[in-house]
Design an enzyme around this catalytic site. Structure first.
Site, short mmCIF file in Angstrom:
data_model
loop_
_atom_site.label_atom_id
_atom_site.label_comp_id
_atom_site.label_asym_id
_atom_site.label_seq_id
_atom_site.Cartn_x
_atom_site.Cartn_y
_atom_site.Cartn_z
N MET A 49 12.73 17.60 -42.56
CA MET A 49 11.29 17.41 -42.74
C MET A 49 10.83 18.16 -44.01
SD MET A 49 9.62 17.11 -39.01
CE MET A 49 9.49 18.85 -38.64
N TYR A 55 10.48 21.16 -47.06
CA TYR A 55 10.22 22.60 -47.21
C TYR A 55 11.52 23.35 -46.95
CZ TYR A 55 6.95 26.18 -48.35
OH TYR A 55 6.28 27.17 -49.02
N GLY A 113 19.07 27.17 -44.42
CA GLY A 113 19.57 26.46 -43.24
C GLY A 113 19.82 25.00 -43.57
N HIS A 114 18.80 24.36 -44.15
CA HIS A 114 18.97 22.96 -44.57
C HIS A 114 20.11 22.84 -45.59
CE1 HIS A 114 14.46 23.03 -43.74
NE2 HIS A 114 14.89 22.10 -42.91
N ASP A 145 18.45 23.83 -33.65
CA ASP A 145 17.78 22.92 -32.71
C ASP A 145 18.82 22.40 -31.72
OD1 ASP A 145 14.92 22.44 -34.08
OD2 ASP A 145 16.44 22.60 -35.63
#
Ligand code: AMP
Length: 286
Positions: free
Chosen positions: A30, A32, A36-37, A150
């Site tokens: 999503m 920003y 981690g991404h 998640d």
């Protein structure tokens, strides 16, 4: 690096790569972006020939009272970060492109979607599964990388992919944390300095659980009780849930054994944070 906004252009590009039998890796975000991404992107770069990243704040996974309108967005910053990683294609569609007028089709993974975060965020995983299935259909990746941050999402998506015979391997990757242990999240930007400090108790409660486990404590209710006691010392933090569950079916367990997950959600001020620790084949993964 190409940045594409339309489904037609994306399909054309994917067809081009498929015709050359390229292995495609995919990271859904999503935006920003944080480390981690980027850890997911790096894994894709390492193990796939082509890396596609989507940036889409999916309105269908936010409840009416949630932060869809305030969710942080900065495409230029994200684009620069992804360019540096050597990403091949960024898909950044509009809401209308993904959900044109009279959109009617949704994906639900029964039972799993109603537990844990699904209780306090009804409809959340229906929105997640719907957008991820659409993205998998469009990108047709060989592998798709998701964060254990998640964990419920990972378990649900693995089930969706299996049940619907989707030819993509879901690859879960470890949680990336800040130096002080706080799990990275785009939502951490909402935290005031005092709240950020208070939020560290969540990570500390997971450390406590790991310590108890290493000392031979297996009783789930005892571990849970100690975690809740610790988190409750922090007045800015309000627990949504602390659960010890079987990683296959997300059911509560009495004894910490097999592949298990200790997972929590809590409000720090108005910001809802999640974190977890996994116990897989007797080892601790945090
Ligand atoms: P989001 O942009 O929040 O939808 O997250 C996109 C992907 O990045 C999801 O697979 C998340 O699980 C993953 N992710 C988010 N935060 C982290 C983190 N701290 N460590 C590892 N993966 C993460």
């Amino acid at each position: 690096m190409m940045v594409i906004n339309t489904i037609n252009e994306l399909k054309e590009k994917i067809r081009f790569w498929k015709d050359q039998s390229k292995q495609i890796g995919f990271v859904a975000t999503m935006g920003y972006l944080h480390e981690g991404h980027l850890s997911l992107v790096r894994e894709s770069k390492r193990s796939s020939e082509i890396t596609v990243v989507s940036i889409f704040v999916n309105p269908k996974q936010f409840g009416p009272q949630e932060d869809y309108n305030f969710y942080p967005r900065d495409l230029n910053r994200d684009r620069n970060l992804l360019e540096k990683e050597g990403v091949d294609l960024v898909f950044h569609p509009s809401v209308e492109e993904m959900y044109p007028d009279h959109y009617r089709t949704y994906v639900e993974v029964e039972e799993l979607q109603d537990k844990l975060c699904g209780k306090s965020r009804p409809g959340h995983f229906r929105g997640v599964c719907t957008v991820v299935l659409k993205l998998l259909n469009l990108v047709q990746p060989d592998e798709a990388y998701f964060g254990w941050k998640d964990a419920q999402q990972v378990v649900i998506l693995q089930k969706m992919v299996k049940d619907l015979n989707i030819p993509t391997k879901v690859v879960p990757l470890p949680i990336v944390r800040d130096n002080d242990g706080l799990a990275l999240s785009s939502r951490n930007t909402y935290l005031k300095p005092q709240e950020r400090q208070a939020a560290l108790v969540l990570n500390k409660s997971l450390d406590l659980a790991a310590r108890l486990f290493s000392q031979g404590v297996k009783d789930a209710s005892l571990i849970k009780q100690k975690m809740v006691e610790l988190i409750s010392t922090e007045p800015l933090v309000r627990i949504d849930y602390v659960e010890i569950i079987d990683l296959q079916n997300l059911n509560n367990i009495d004894k910490l054994e097999g592949d298990a997950l200790i997972t929590l959600a809590a409000y720090v001020g108005r910001t809802r944070l999640i974190d977890n620790i996994r116990f897989i084949s007797g080892g601790i993964e945090k």
